[in-house]
Design a protein around this motif. Structure first.
Motif, mmCIF file in Angstrom:
data_model
loop_
_atom_site.group_PDB
_atom_site.id
_atom_site.type_symbol
_atom_site.label_atom_id
_atom_site.label_comp_id
_atom_site.label_asym_id
_atom_site.label_seq_id
_atom_site.Cartn_x
_atom_site.Cartn_y
_atom_site.Cartn_z
ATOM 1 N N GLY A 2 0.895 -1.199 -0.011
ATOM 2 C CA GLY A 2 -0.024 -0.043 0.070
ATOM 3 C C GLY A 2 0.803 1.076 0.069
ATOM 4 N N HIS A 3 2.060 1.085 0.828
ATOM 5 C CA HIS A 3 2.883 2.264 0.808
ATOM 6 C C HIS A 3 3.482 2.547 -0.455
ATOM 7 C CE1 HIS A 3 2.017 2.720 5.245
ATOM 8 N NE2 HIS A 3 2.641 3.747 5.240
ATOM 9 N N LEU A 4 3.802 1.418 -1.167
ATOM 10 C CA LEU A 4 4.585 1.539 -2.351
ATOM 11 C C LEU A 4 3.753 2.177 -3.529
ATOM 12 C CD1 LEU A 4 6.694 -1.957 -2.467
ATOM 13 C CD2 LEU A 4 7.510 0.557 -2.508
ATOM 14 N N ILE A 5 2.369 1.828 -3.671
ATOM 15 C CA ILE A 5 1.680 2.355 -4.663
ATOM 16 C C ILE A 5 0.940 3.474 -4.312
ATOM 17 C CG2 ILE A 5 1.648 0.090 -5.604
ATOM 18 C CD1 ILE A 5 -1.224 -0.444 -4.516
ATOM 19 N N GLY A 6 1.092 4.086 -2.990
ATOM 20 C CA GLY A 6 0.468 5.286 -2.688
ATOM 21 C C GLY A 6 -1.170 5.023 -1.946
ATOM 22 N N PHE A 7 -1.226 3.792 -1.595
ATOM 23 C CA PHE A 7 -2.588 3.447 -1.286
ATOM 24 C C PHE A 7 -2.563 3.269 0.305
ATOM 25 C CE2 PHE A 7 -6.168 0.089 -0.587
ATOM 26 C CZ PHE A 7 -7.411 0.799 -0.935
ATOM 27 N N THR A 8 -3.060 4.372 0.846
ATOM 28 C CA THR A 8 -3.060 4.376 2.483
ATOM 29 C C THR A 8 -4.094 5.088 3.141
ATOM 30 O OG1 THR A 8 -1.598 6.416 2.584
ATOM 31 C CG2 THR A 8 -0.400 4.385 2.560
ATOM 32 N N GLY A 9 -4.368 5.310 4.649
ATOM 33 C CA GLY A 9 -5.407 6.038 4.926
ATOM 34 C C GLY A 9 -6.576 5.237 5.451
ATOM 35 N N ASP A 10 -7.897 5.758 5.742
ATOM 36 C CA ASP A 10 -8.753 5.160 6.298
ATOM 37 C C ASP A 10 -9.367 4.276 5.177
ATOM 38 O OD1 ASP A 10 -8.631 6.178 8.618
ATOM 39 O OD2 ASP A 10 -9.832 7.911 8.209
ATOM 40 N N LYS A 11 -9.536 4.463 3.826
ATOM 41 C CA LYS A 11 -9.981 3.754 2.744
ATOM 42 C C LYS A 11 -9.424 2.678 2.841
ATOM 43 C CE LYS A 11 -12.792 5.751 0.758
ATOM 44 N NZ LYS A 11 -14.148 5.897 0.893
ATOM 45 N N ALA A 12 -7.950 2.766 2.675
ATOM 46 C CA ALA A 12 -7.073 1.635 2.661
ATOM 47 C C ALA A 12 -7.239 0.445 3.737
ATOM 48 C CB ALA A 12 -5.497 1.991 2.505
ATOM 49 N N ASP A 13 -7.347 0.889 4.971
ATOM 50 C CA ASP A 13 -7.506 0.132 5.967
ATOM 51 C C ASP A 13 -8.877 -0.649 5.923
ATOM 52 O OD1 ASP A 13 -5.065 1.176 7.031
ATOM 53 O OD2 ASP A 13 -6.085 2.748 8.425
ATOM 54 N N THR A 14 -9.966 -0.041 5.430
ATOM 55 C CA THR A 14 -11.265 -0.581 5.488
ATOM 56 C C THR A 14 -11.157 -1.778 4.255
ATOM 57 O OG1 THR A 14 -12.368 1.127 6.063
ATOM 58 C CG2 THR A 14 -13.756 -0.350 5.046
ATOM 59 N N PHE A 15 -10.292 -1.169 3.337
ATOM 60 C CA PHE A 15 -10.469 -2.350 2.015
ATOM 61 C C PHE A 15 -9.498 -3.575 2.402
ATOM 62 C CE2 PHE A 15 -7.889 -3.773 -1.618
ATOM 63 C CZ PHE A 15 -9.145 -4.054 -2.586
ATOM 64 N N GLU A 16 -8.735 -3.466 3.264
ATOM 65 C CA GLU A 16 -7.851 -4.479 3.870
ATOM 66 C C GLU A 16 -8.756 -5.305 4.647
ATOM 67 O OE1 GLU A 16 -4.475 -3.057 5.780
ATOM 68 O OE2 GLU A 16 -3.972 -2.014 4.002
ATOM 69 N N ILE A 17 -9.599 -4.974 5.159
ATOM 70 C CA ILE A 17 -10.360 -5.585 6.364
ATOM 71 C C ILE A 17 -11.647 -6.382 5.266
ATOM 72 C CG2 ILE A 17 -12.434 -5.660 7.894
ATOM 73 C CD1 ILE A 17 -11.029 -3.168 8.810
ATOM 74 N N VAL A 18 -12.257 -5.891 4.212
ATOM 75 C CA VAL A 18 -13.054 -6.443 3.330
ATOM 76 C C VAL A 18 -12.264 -7.623 2.609
ATOM 77 C CG1 VAL A 18 -14.377 -6.252 1.080
ATOM 78 C CG2 VAL A 18 -14.482 -4.419 3.092
ATOM 79 N N ILE A 19 -11.096 -7.610 1.952
ATOM 80 C CA ILE A 19 -10.333 -8.669 1.063
ATOM 81 C C ILE A 19 -9.908 -9.542 2.039
ATOM 82 C CG2 ILE A 19 -9.940 -6.906 -0.551
ATOM 83 C CD1 ILE A 19 -7.176 -7.015 0.167
ATOM 84 N N GLN A 20 -9.650 -9.371 3.384
ATOM 85 C CA GLN A 20 -9.257 -10.453 4.263
ATOM 86 C C GLN A 20 -10.426 -11.368 4.612
ATOM 87 O OE1 GLN A 20 -8.147 -8.532 7.573
ATOM 88 N NE2 GLN A 20 -6.095 -9.155 7.787
ATOM 89 N N LEU A 21 -11.773 -10.885 4.369
ATOM 90 C CA LEU A 21 -12.973 -11.561 4.404
ATOM 91 C C LEU A 21 -13.096 -12.790 3.129
ATOM 92 C CD1 LEU A 21 -15.656 -9.412 5.775
ATOM 93 C CD2 LEU A 21 -14.446 -11.093 7.027
ATOM 94 N N GLY A 22 -12.450 -12.188 1.862
ATOM 95 C CA GLY A 22 -12.407 -13.047 0.797
ATOM 96 C C GLY A 22 -11.537 -14.257 1.083
ATOM 97 N N ALA A 23 -10.321 -14.028 1.639
ATOM 98 C CA ALA A 23 -9.370 -15.189 2.358
ATOM 99 C C ALA A 23 -10.261 -16.112 3.145
ATOM 100 C CB ALA A 23 -8.052 -14.567 2.487
ATOM 101 N N ILE A 24 -10.742 -15.587 3.985
ATOM 102 C CA ILE A 24 -11.417 -16.498 4.915
ATOM 103 C C ILE A 24 -12.486 -17.250 4.470
ATOM 104 C CG2 ILE A 24 -12.901 -16.328 6.907
ATOM 105 C CD1 ILE A 24 -11.791 -13.536 7.778
ATOM 106 N N LEU A 25 -13.364 -16.892 3.466
ATOM 107 C CA LEU A 25 -14.174 -17.468 2.761
ATOM 108 C C LEU A 25 -13.499 -18.801 1.980
ATOM 109 C CD1 LEU A 25 -17.203 -18.094 1.647
ATOM 110 C CD2 LEU A 25 -16.780 -16.300 -0.040
#
Length: 270
Positions: free
Chosen positions: A31-54
């Motif tokens: 995320g830091h390498l491609i400039g994707f940080t902040g609250d939106k990035a944090d929420t996105f990481e949570i959502v895609i973790q659920l994909g891995a859980i599924l």
């Protein structure tokens, strides 16, 4: 937001969530390498973790049903002890309680510099586990005892430090307690379902203000990519883990930490 970001981070999450290399650490660095940080990035990481859980729930659906006493004919014919919900509860309780109590302090560690420390220390822990592993008493997951479940759960607390790796900590902890790599990996993946669902739900609740309907396509793309890649990664890792030493993953972690340190020193990840 560009969909390529969703695809890249989704691939990173799916590939690394159940490998002993720290998916959270990889997502923070990527995320830091491609400039994707902040609250939106944090929420996105949570959502895609659920994909891995599924993905894990799909691959382990028979084992999940067995935890609730629903067994197929082949399972009923298997003699000996069976893993049950109490094993899972014992395994997730230490990290669950400490993570909930110290949630705001743990979040302070989510930065590239602390991830690099976690990668190195976690790698050293896995090497120690390979060299000092206990007498193997649980070759398969169903042979894991309550004591071993607790030891694995305590080891899992280490993974609250981003970069340490949840699967790396638990598999290594299991080996020190006398489980095989394969048994520890199976237990780690199964234990991940309730723990990560609970952690993701709590994080999502705390981050709900940063989510909007305009982000749905972006989030869905990351979720699907993470799910598909995790399906392949988990199935492959299960086949490799019984014969591939954790030391190899440690070497990868050390190399990654060294490479990313150059970016940190150059101010590229600030």
């Amino acid at each position: 937001m560009d969909m390529w970001i969703a695809v890249v981070i989704g691939i990173v999450e799916g590939l690394t969530e159940f490998l002993p290399v720290s998916s959270t650490g990889h997502m923070i660095l990527a995320g830091h390498l491609i400039g994707f940080t902040g609250d939106k990035a944090d929420t996105f990481e949570i959502v895609i973790q659920l994909g891995a859980i599924l993905a894990v729930a799909v691959l382990y659906w028979r084992r999940v049903l067995r935890l609730f006493g629903i067994q197929d004919k082949a399972s009923r014919l298997q003699p000996g002890p069976k893993l049950n919900l109490l094993h899972i509860l014992i395994g997730i309780l230490p990290a669950g309680l400490i993570g909930f109590a110290l949630h705001k302090y743990v979040k302070l560690l989510f930065m590239p510099e602390t991830v690099l420390i976690g990668l190195v220390v976690g790698g050293l822990f896995m090497i120690v586990a390979e060299k000092q592993r206990g007498t193997q008493t649980a070759e398969k997951m169903d042979q894991i005892t309550y004591r071993q479940s607790f030891f694995i759960g305590v080891a899992q607390v280490l993974s609250l430090w981003p970069g340490f790796s949840r699967s790396g900590a638990t598999i290594a902890g299991g080996m020190l307690a006398g489980t095989s790599r394969a048994a520890g990996a199976d237990f780690t993946f199964l234990m991940a379902i309730p723990l990560m669902v609970a952690a993701s739900a709590y994080d999502f609740y705390k981050s709900i203000d940063s989510f909007s309907s305009n982000d749905i396509g972006f989030f869905v793309t990351g979720f699907i990519v993470s799910f598909i890649v995790a399906l392949v990664a988990v199935a492959t890792f299960i086949k490799l883990v019984s014969r591939l030493s954790l030391t190899y993953f440690s070497y990868y972690r050390f190399i990654l930490a060294a490479v990313m340190l150059v970016f940190v020193l150059a101010g590229k990840l600030s």
